[in-house]
Design a protein around this motif. Structure first.
Motif, PDB file in Angstrom:
ATOM      1  N   ALA A 137       1.026  -1.130   0.055  1.00 18.07           N
ATOM      2  CA  ALA A 137      -0.130   0.196  -0.124  1.00 18.07           C
ATOM      3  C   ALA A 137       0.740   1.414  -0.104  1.00 18.07           C
ATOM      4  O   ALA A 137       1.692   1.419   0.924  1.00 18.07           O
ATOM      5  CB  ALA A 137      -0.923   0.059   1.024  1.00 18.07           C
ATOM      6  N   CYS A 178      -8.248  -3.340   5.065  1.00 18.84           N
ATOM      7  CA  CYS A 178      -7.984  -4.128   3.813  1.00 18.84           C
ATOM      8  C   CYS A 178      -9.098  -5.083   3.524  1.00 18.84           C
ATOM      9  O   CYS A 178      -9.972  -5.399   4.265  1.00 18.84           O
ATOM     10  CB  CYS A 178      -6.707  -4.930   4.502  1.00 18.84           C
ATOM     11  N   ALA A 206      -9.303   4.400  -4.119  1.00 14.96           N
ATOM     12  CA  ALA A 206      -8.111   3.275  -3.640  1.00 14.96           C
ATOM     13  C   ALA A 206      -8.666   2.394  -2.611  1.00 14.96           C
ATOM     14  O   ALA A 206      -9.262   2.582  -1.690  1.00 14.96           O
ATOM     15  CB  ALA A 206      -7.098   4.079  -2.835  1.00 14.96           C
ATOM     16  N   ALA A 255      -6.696  -1.272  -0.543  1.00  9.74           N
ATOM     17  CA  ALA A 255      -5.713  -2.169  -0.205  1.00  9.74           C
ATOM     18  C   ALA A 255      -6.178  -3.461  -0.093  1.00  9.74           C
ATOM     19  O   ALA A 255      -7.250  -3.803   0.592  1.00  9.74           O
ATOM     20  CB  ALA A 255      -4.746  -1.707   0.983  1.00  9.74           C
ATOM     21  N   VAL A 260      -9.942   6.862  -0.137  1.00 14.71           N
ATOM     22  CA  VAL A 260      -8.868   5.745   0.251  1.00 14.71           C
ATOM     23  C   VAL A 260      -9.713   4.983   1.498  1.00 14.71           C
ATOM     24  O   VAL A 260     -10.080   5.523   2.694  1.00 14.71           O
ATOM     25  CB  VAL A 260      -7.698   6.199   1.118  1.00 14.71           C
ATOM     26  N   GLU A 265      -2.286  -2.151  -3.488  1.00 14.55           N
ATOM     27  CA  GLU A 265      -3.180  -0.911  -3.405  1.00 14.55           C
ATOM     28  C   GLU A 265      -3.737  -0.714  -4.892  1.00 14.55           C
ATOM     29  O   GLU A 265      -2.719  -0.549  -5.746  1.00 14.55           O
ATOM     30  CB  GLU A 265      -2.603   0.285  -2.818  1.00 14.55           C
TER      31      GLU A 265
END
Length: 271
Positions: free
Chosen positions: A76, A231, A161, A163, A227, A128
């Motif tokens: 990431a 995860c 975004a 991850a 973001v 990412e």
């Protein structure tokens, strides 16, 4: 989201270090901090402080823009609540998902024995993924150059975004659920879907990223970042399948990361 030379077709790809990006500053400042640039990325999304005074209008929601690029970074680029494990420095530094050490032997077995079609990624890795959107009337393609056109050289840019922790597990998320397959909604190019269930995205003003930039060499482009803080587990088989099938972005490997930006004078305030 790697920067690219708008004149070529390059990445929202933070990807290959030399191929993308509006040109870096010619010399490194004595104190190691670039001057005169707007807020930078990536950052720790858990730390809201920032003192960069450059203000720009935040981009519209992704649903009101054209998807122009999808690419990935190995580890990431951002740090966040769900990806806080430091992965060292250098091109493939960045951060790993917190659950990395708890994966089983089966989840860590590479089904492609190191020969997967998506290079630079294996079970146990964090990636990412960046879905890059543009206000220009453009079609998805290779690199950040695909987010611009001769008639639209200064677009609003937005990056969604997420991850992912790569696992050898067919019950994990399927990357093909999030790719582009010619989908248009209200005349706008869109991915099949964007990830959900990984927390409320942190939205801030920043820049393009990628390993050609750091705190001394900054990106001049303005990007609205969204973001997700947690995860998600992603089946690596689906990533290999995406690359093997081919894609309009010409993506077949995961790219390097820009070092985390920590200087408050290079960061916007997260509100």
């Amino acid at each position: 989201m790697a920067a690219a030379d708008p004149a070529a077709h390059g990445s929202a790809h933070h990807g290959s270090a030399g191929a993308h990006g509006a040109g870096p500053a010619a010399s490194v400042p004595a104190d190691g901090i670039c001057r005169g640039f707007g807020p930078q990325a990536p950052r720790d999304i858990s730390a809201p402080a920032g003192r960069n005074g450059r203000i720009f209008n935040m981009a519209p929601p992704a649903a009101r823009m054209n998807l122009c690029n999808i690419h990935t970074h190995t580890n990431a680029e951002h740090a966040g609540p769900g990806f806080a494990l430091g992965a060292g420095s250098g091109t493939h530094g960045g951060f790993r998902c917190n659950e990395t050490a708890r994966l089983t032997e089966k989840e860590l077995k590479d089904p492609a024995a190191g020969l997967g079609a998506f290079h630079g990624a294996k079970p146990g890795d964090t990636i990412e993924v960046h879905w890059v959107f543009s206000s220009c009337e453009v079609a998805p393609g290779k690199g950040l150059g695909s987010c611009m056109s001769e008639s639209c050289q200064n677009p609003q840019l937005r990056v969604e975004a997420q991850a992912f922790l790569l696992v050898n597990d067919h019950t994990a998320l399927d990357f093909k659920d999030y790719i582009y397959r010619g989908t248009q909604v209200n005349g706008l190019h869109q991915p099949r879907a964007l990830p959900a269930g990984t927390g409320t995205p942190v939205i801030y003003g920043g820049s393009t990223t990628g390993p050609r930039y750091n705190q001394a060499i900054c990106s001049p482009l303005q990007v609205t970042w969204s973001v997700r803080p947690d995860c998600a587990r992603l089946d690596i088989n689906s990533l290999y399948e995406w690359a093997a099938l081919g894609n309009v972005f010409e993506e077949d490997h995961s790219h390097g990361v820009r070092p985390l930006v920590t200087a408050e004078e290079l960061l916007s305030q997260i509100r």
